[in-house]
Design an enzyme around this catalytic site. Structure first.
Site, mmCIF file in Angstrom:
data_model
loop_
_atom_site.group_PDB
_atom_site.id
_atom_site.type_symbol
_atom_site.label_atom_id
_atom_site.label_comp_id
_atom_site.label_asym_id
_atom_site.label_seq_id
_atom_site.Cartn_x
_atom_site.Cartn_y
_atom_site.Cartn_z
ATOM 1 N N LYS A 93 0.836 -1.215 0.000
ATOM 2 C CA LYS A 93 0.000 0.000 0.000
ATOM 3 C C LYS A 93 0.864 1.256 0.000
ATOM 4 O O LYS A 93 0.730 2.121 0.868
ATOM 5 C CB LYS A 93 -0.982 -0.023 1.179
ATOM 6 C CG LYS A 93 -1.933 -1.228 1.110
ATOM 7 C CD LYS A 93 -2.991 -1.205 2.171
ATOM 8 C CE LYS A 93 -3.932 -2.387 2.091
ATOM 9 N NZ LYS A 93 -3.321 -3.694 2.451
HETATM 10 P P1 OMP Z 1 -7.831 -11.461 6.262
HETATM 11 O O1 OMP Z 1 -8.932 -10.576 6.739
HETATM 12 O O2 OMP Z 1 -7.064 -12.116 7.355
HETATM 13 O O3 OMP Z 1 -8.294 -12.416 5.193
HETATM 14 O O4 OMP Z 1 -6.735 -10.507 5.587
HETATM 15 C C1 OMP Z 1 -7.023 -9.591 4.578
HETATM 16 C C2 OMP Z 1 -5.753 -9.095 3.929
HETATM 17 O O5 OMP Z 1 -6.131 -8.249 2.828
HETATM 18 C C3 OMP Z 1 -4.867 -8.252 4.825
HETATM 19 O O6 OMP Z 1 -3.509 -8.443 4.443
HETATM 20 C C4 OMP Z 1 -5.292 -6.828 4.522
HETATM 21 O O7 OMP Z 1 -4.260 -5.888 4.700
HETATM 22 C C5 OMP Z 1 -5.653 -6.924 3.041
HETATM 23 N N1 OMP Z 1 -6.676 -5.958 2.578
HETATM 24 C C6 OMP Z 1 -7.878 -5.852 3.245
HETATM 25 O O8 OMP Z 1 -8.185 -6.592 4.196
HETATM 26 N N2 OMP Z 1 -8.774 -4.893 2.844
HETATM 27 C C7 OMP Z 1 -8.545 -4.074 1.786
HETATM 28 O O9 OMP Z 1 -9.402 -3.271 1.436
HETATM 29 C C8 OMP Z 1 -7.340 -4.198 1.084
HETATM 30 C C9 OMP Z 1 -6.447 -5.189 1.435
HETATM 31 C C10 OMP Z 1 -5.344 -5.451 0.504
HETATM 32 O O10 OMP Z 1 -4.899 -4.495 -0.152
HETATM 33 O O11 OMP Z 1 -4.966 -6.587 0.292
#
Ligand code: OMP
Length: 270
Positions: A93
């Site tokens: 990011k």
């Molecule tokens: P879990 O919720 O554990 O499946 O993780 C979600 C992953 O996606 C994390 O690494 C977050 O940083 C990332 N993420 C989001 O959860 N929301 C977003 O809007 C964007 C991201 C991302 O850019 O991957």
């Protein structure tokens, strides 16, 4: 990896699963803490157990850089270990004034050889363009994020449209479906249909299923295009499915359940 290769992998595996490698030292199975590099050992076993079920891996850089040099070593070893057949995402990011973005791009595309990086759009075109100048590399731009705070700014009305819509409309002119993807949270399935009318061809990276409660079926229904066009991420829901010495088998079972659902959705929609 280019778009054609990615679509081929999705079809071959009947999967558009991206596994998020977000290893937290406090949540690793205890027996791994004896290893010289517990984070790498954890990722290695997760990759061994899941690589035939997913098409991408997304290490979130925070989980590595927070550990200092050891974390960066674990990240590099993990990247080296991911099979070449898999699309790699540096979830960093980033995004800053031009010369700084250029250094960030160099970090993740040259110093390390990720296929793609997540980038924030807030600073505009000159903060994103340096990432798009790398051949065969991708920008994954935050479009509509999965978290609760996405309501704070992204839904504000500007010229009669929510702000996030402007991000899609404007940024689509910065790159092409060959080098630009967008993040859309699985927690916003009702917005995906509209987003698809603005960007019918781009791939979407969709985080938010599993631990954040997003809906894979709904987001697939509205978000899939003729090439699938989706990479759906799950991190905690897969990597922490088990806690003991057999954690990798539990991760595999969790990944398999998602992949089977994806195979059925691919059959249904394309
Ligand atoms: P879990 O919720 O554990 O499946 O993780 C979600 C992953 O996606 C994390 O690494 C977050 O940083 C990332 N993420 C989001 O959860 N929301 C977003 O809007 C964007 C991201 C991302 O850019 O991957």
């Amino acid at each position: 990896m280019n778009r054609t290769e990615l679509v081929k992998e999705i079809r071959a595996k009947a999967s558009y699963l991206c596994i998020g490698l977000d290893p937290d030292l406090n949540r690793l199975p205890h027996h791994l803490l004896e290893h010289e590099n517990p984070i790498f050992e954890f990722n290695k076993q997760i990759i061994d157990a899941t690589h035939d079920l997913c098409v991408a891996y997304k290490p979130n850089i925070a989980f590595y850089e927070s550990l200092g040099v050891q974390g960066w070593i674990a990240l590099q070893k993990t990247l080296d270990y991911i099979p070449e057949t898999h699309f790699t995402i540096a979830d960093a990011k980033r995004g800053d004034i031009g010369n700084t973005s250029k250094r960030y791009a160099s970090t993740f595309f040259e110093q390390m050889s990720f296929d793609s990086i997540t980038v924030a759009p807030y600073m505009g075109i000159d903060s994103v363009q340096p990432f798009l100048e790398f051949d065969k590399k991708w920008v994954i731009l935050l479009g509509l994020t999965s978290n609760k705070g996405s309501q704070d700014f992204q839904f504000l009305q500007a010229d009669g449209k929510p702000l996030y819509e402007h991000v899609f409309r404007t940024a689509t002119t910065w790159g092409s479906p060959e080098n630009l993807m967008f993040v859309v949270g699985a927690t916003h399935p009702e917005q995906v249909q509209k987003i698809r009318t603005i960007i019918p061809d781009h791939f979407l990276l969709v985080p938010g299923i599993g631990a954040q409660g997003g809906d894979l079926a709904a987001v697939s229904r509205y978000g899939m295009n003729k090439d699938c066009g989706l990479l759906v991420n799950s991190s905690r829901g897969i990597i922490y499915a088990g806690e003991g010495e057999d954690f990798a088998a539990h991760a595999r079972a969790a990944a398999l359940a998602v992949q089977q659902q994806m195979a059925a959705l691919l059959d249904k929609y394309i």
